[in-house]
Write a protein that holds these residues in place. Structure first.
Motif, PDB file in Angstrom:
ATOM      1  N   ASP A 368       0.824  -1.219   0.000  1.00 60.75           N
ATOM      2  CA  ASP A 368       0.000   0.000   0.000  1.00 60.75           C
ATOM      3  C   ASP A 368       0.854   1.263   0.000  1.00 60.75           C
ATOM      4  O   ASP A 368       0.391   2.321  -0.405  1.00 60.75           O
ATOM      5  CB  ASP A 368      -1.008   0.012   1.162  1.00 60.75           C
ATOM      6  CG  ASP A 368      -0.372   0.084   2.532  1.00 60.75           C
ATOM      7  OD1 ASP A 368       0.822  -0.268   2.645  1.00 60.75           O
ATOM      8  OD2 ASP A 368      -1.060   0.488   3.484  1.00 60.75           O
ATOM      9  N   THR A 369       2.104   1.168   0.471  1.00 62.58           N
ATOM     10  CA  THR A 369       2.987   2.343   0.388  1.00 62.58           C
ATOM     11  C   THR A 369       4.296   1.935  -0.310  1.00 62.58           C
ATOM     12  O   THR A 369       4.764   0.815  -0.153  1.00 62.58           O
ATOM     13  CB  THR A 369       3.334   2.908   1.795  1.00 62.58           C
ATOM     14  OG1 THR A 369       3.859   1.869   2.584  1.00 62.58           O
ATOM     15  CG2 THR A 369       2.120   3.501   2.479  1.00 62.58           C
ATOM     16  N   ARG A 370       4.857   2.834  -1.072  1.00 60.57           N
ATOM     17  CA  ARG A 370       6.131   2.658  -1.774  1.00 60.57           C
ATOM     18  C   ARG A 370       6.282   1.321  -2.502  1.00 60.57           C
ATOM     19  O   ARG A 370       7.294   0.614  -2.322  1.00 60.57           O
ATOM     20  CB  ARG A 370       7.305   2.813  -0.779  1.00 60.57           C
ATOM     21  CG  ARG A 370       7.349   4.178  -0.139  1.00 60.57           C
ATOM     22  CD  ARG A 370       8.027   5.170  -1.038  1.00 60.57           C
ATOM     23  NE  ARG A 370       8.009   6.496  -0.499  1.00 60.57           N
ATOM     24  CZ  ARG A 370       7.095   7.430  -0.789  1.00 60.57           C
ATOM     25  NH1 ARG A 370       6.128   7.166  -1.633  1.00 60.57           N
ATOM     26  NH2 ARG A 370       7.157   8.619  -0.256  1.00 60.57           N
ATOM     27  N   PRO A 371       5.305   0.932  -3.335  1.00 57.63           N
ATOM     28  CA  PRO A 371       5.496  -0.300  -4.101  1.00 57.63           C
ATOM     29  C   PRO A 371       6.703  -0.172  -5.030  1.00 57.63           C
ATOM     30  O   PRO A 371       6.940   0.911  -5.582  1.00 57.63           O
ATOM     31  CB  PRO A 371       4.189  -0.412  -4.905  1.00 57.63           C
ATOM     32  CG  PRO A 371       3.586   0.950  -4.902  1.00 57.63           C
ATOM     33  CD  PRO A 371       4.055   1.633  -3.660  1.00 57.63           C
ATOM     34  N   GLY A 372       7.475  -1.248  -5.182  1.00 64.05           N
ATOM     35  CA  GLY A 372       8.610  -1.251  -6.119  1.00 64.05           C
ATOM     36  C   GLY A 372       9.873  -0.589  -5.583  1.00 64.05           C
ATOM     37  O   GLY A 372      10.886  -0.557  -6.279  1.00 64.05           O
TER      38      GLY A 372
END
Ligand code: MEV
Length: 477
Positions: A368-372
């Motif tokens: 949900d936060t900072r994917p990748g």
């Protein structure tokens, strides 16, 4: 390491309502379309047994699914064994474009699971081809709306797709009680156009002009004018012969109750009408539509386009503390990630191998936060009833499938743009191998300290702010 994680990815796409430009858009004129808050979900889960299993309640979109699978597999290799399932609040009857939303969401999920990255325009071109293959007809505006979301101007098979920025507006949507057969109606209009080409060309050009004027009025937030333009558009649709008595009845009820403007939306012959209204007329217009035997459909305009849904459970409870780390309660993940006053406990574990190298993990695309982004070897939030140490051990097992013996380093409050975390940093010793859970982690890599120090200065190396802080505090950066 025999725990096998089956990766599961879900994509969702919104339905649509045509605001202005119906039919004329099939003949190269522009239209305005908004995405609505009814989302359809398509999930893919890898499985251990051979073959593809399809779970589509009501089998509504099976023809589209077969075509999507055939089309996607002609472009890139798909996984061999998976379950594909859909969840949809669309009934299909309202004409919200469930087939296009389905095609878009399923192509999105198939590209994600195959690690193929598609631009919005590439996804559009692919999805539109599939829709045309199945339906044989259609301007493609609904496909664009499912991808781009919001309110867009669309023209000429996707040559123009323009996001329109505008202040919020209110629509009342009324279902006329009859499901329309869009494909048949579009074919009837094509026949009419063969009979009276000049007359229909004139009509479509007039509708196209209305759309361009409406685009300007939307930008200026002049919704009274948009209303007038919708009324003009409805007159042309009446001339085309696609309005019906039940549609006319609820359109005029909405107008009498004070709507700025109202028209049918889509092919006509049934389905829905829309009315643009001021805030204070919303209730009275809704009541008038219901009293005139219309069914008010509670959807909002301007919904977000296709997206990958997070695999994180947004209802999980995190431990909330004061600045001295005294527990003051617990709150959900979503609350904690949107309120900087809710300091919540988290851990960062830095794993080091025999050579002194530092392990980083790359966050999966479904976080949900900072994917990748690259992040600390192991990290996570302290759940209600857990100690920091227990969290570190649990997260190491969940994310990398390893057992660790965490060594406490230090603890500090970190303030971020959207949240505040009380982070305890641990180190742990491990040489791998690791078995990353693909729902959480897409890659792991050992870095030499000097290498990490160099990379951390390179803006193209996506490192989370928290990893940067934790590595710094731990003395590694
Ligand atoms: C149907 O929802 C809208 C039409 O303009 C057809 C199309 O654009 O494909 C009538």
């Amino acid at each position: 390491m025999n725990t096998k994680h089956n990766i599961k990815i879900t994509a969702s796409a919104p339905g649509k309502l045509l605001l202005l430009g119906d039919h004329a858009v099939v003949y190269g004129r522009p239209c305005l379309v908004t995405a609505v808050s009814t989302r359809l979900e398509v999930s893919i889960e890898e499985k251990q047994t051979p073959g593809i299993e399809v779970i589509t309640p009501g089998n509504g979109n099976n023809v589209f699914l077969q075509e999507v699978l055939a089309y996607a597999s002609s472009l890139w290799p798909l996984p061999k064994n998976f379950i594909i399932s859909t969840k949809s609040p669309f009934t299909g009857k309202y004409g919200f474009g469930s087939s296009s939303a389905f095609t878009v969401a399923s192509l999105k999920v198939l590209s994600e699971i195959s690690h193929i990255s598609l631009t919005e325009k590439e996804l559009f071109d692919h999805a539109y081809k599939v829709v045309l293959k199945v339906q044989g007809i259609g301007s493609g505006f609904d496909v664009a709306s499912a991808i781009y979301g919001g309110t867009i101007m669309y023209q000429n098979k996707g040559e123009v797709i323009e996001r329109i920025s505008h202040p919020p507006y209110k629509l009342v949507v009324g279902y006329s009680g009859k499901k329309a057969n869009t494909v048949e109606i579009v074919k009837d209009i094509a026949k009419k156009k063969e009979q009276y080409p000049e007359r229909l060309e004139r009509l479509f050009t007039a509708i196209g002009d209305i759309v361009l004027q409406s685009k300007q009025a939307f930008r200026e937030g002049d919704y009274e004018r948009v209303g007038k333009l919708m009324d003009f558009n409805q007159e042309y649709l009446r001339d085309l012969g696609v309005s019906t008595e039940p549609l006319e009845t609820i359109i005029s009820a909405a107008k009498q109750a004070g709507a700025w403007g109202a028209k049918l939306s889509g092919a006509g012959g049934g389905d829905c009408m829309i009315a643009i209204v001021s805030e204070d007329k919303f209730e009275s217009v809704s009541t008038a539509i219901a009293n005139a035997s219309g069914e008010v459909v509670p959807v909002l305009p301007d919904e977000e386009g296709v997206r990958i849904e997070t695999t994180d459970n947004l209802k999980e409870l995190f431990v909330v503390v004061d600045k001295d780390d005294t527990v003051i309660g617990s709150r959900t993940r979503v609350d904690c990630h949107h309120d900087k006053t809710l300091i919540h406990r988290s851990v960062g574990v830095i794993i080091i191998d025999d050579l002194g190298r530092i392990l980083l993990q790359k966050r999966s695309k479904t976080k949900d936060t900072r994917p990748g982004y690259w992040s600390t070897s192991v990290g996570g939030h302290v759940m209600n009833g857990e100690t920091y140490r227990e969290t570190a051990k649990r997260e190491a097992k969940e994310e990398l499938n390893i057992d660790i013996d965490p060594i406490y380093k230090t603890k500090q409050v970190f303030q971020y743009d959207n949240e505040a975390e009380m982070t305890t940093i641990f180190t742990a010793h491990h040489n791998g191998p690791f078995d990353p859970n693909p729902n959480e982690v897409s890659d792991v890599h050992f870095f030499r300290q000097e290498e990490l120090q160099e990379l951390s200065k390179d803006p193209s190396f996506l490192l989370t702010e928290s990893a940067r802080n934790e590595l710094h505090l731990g003395g590694f950066l």
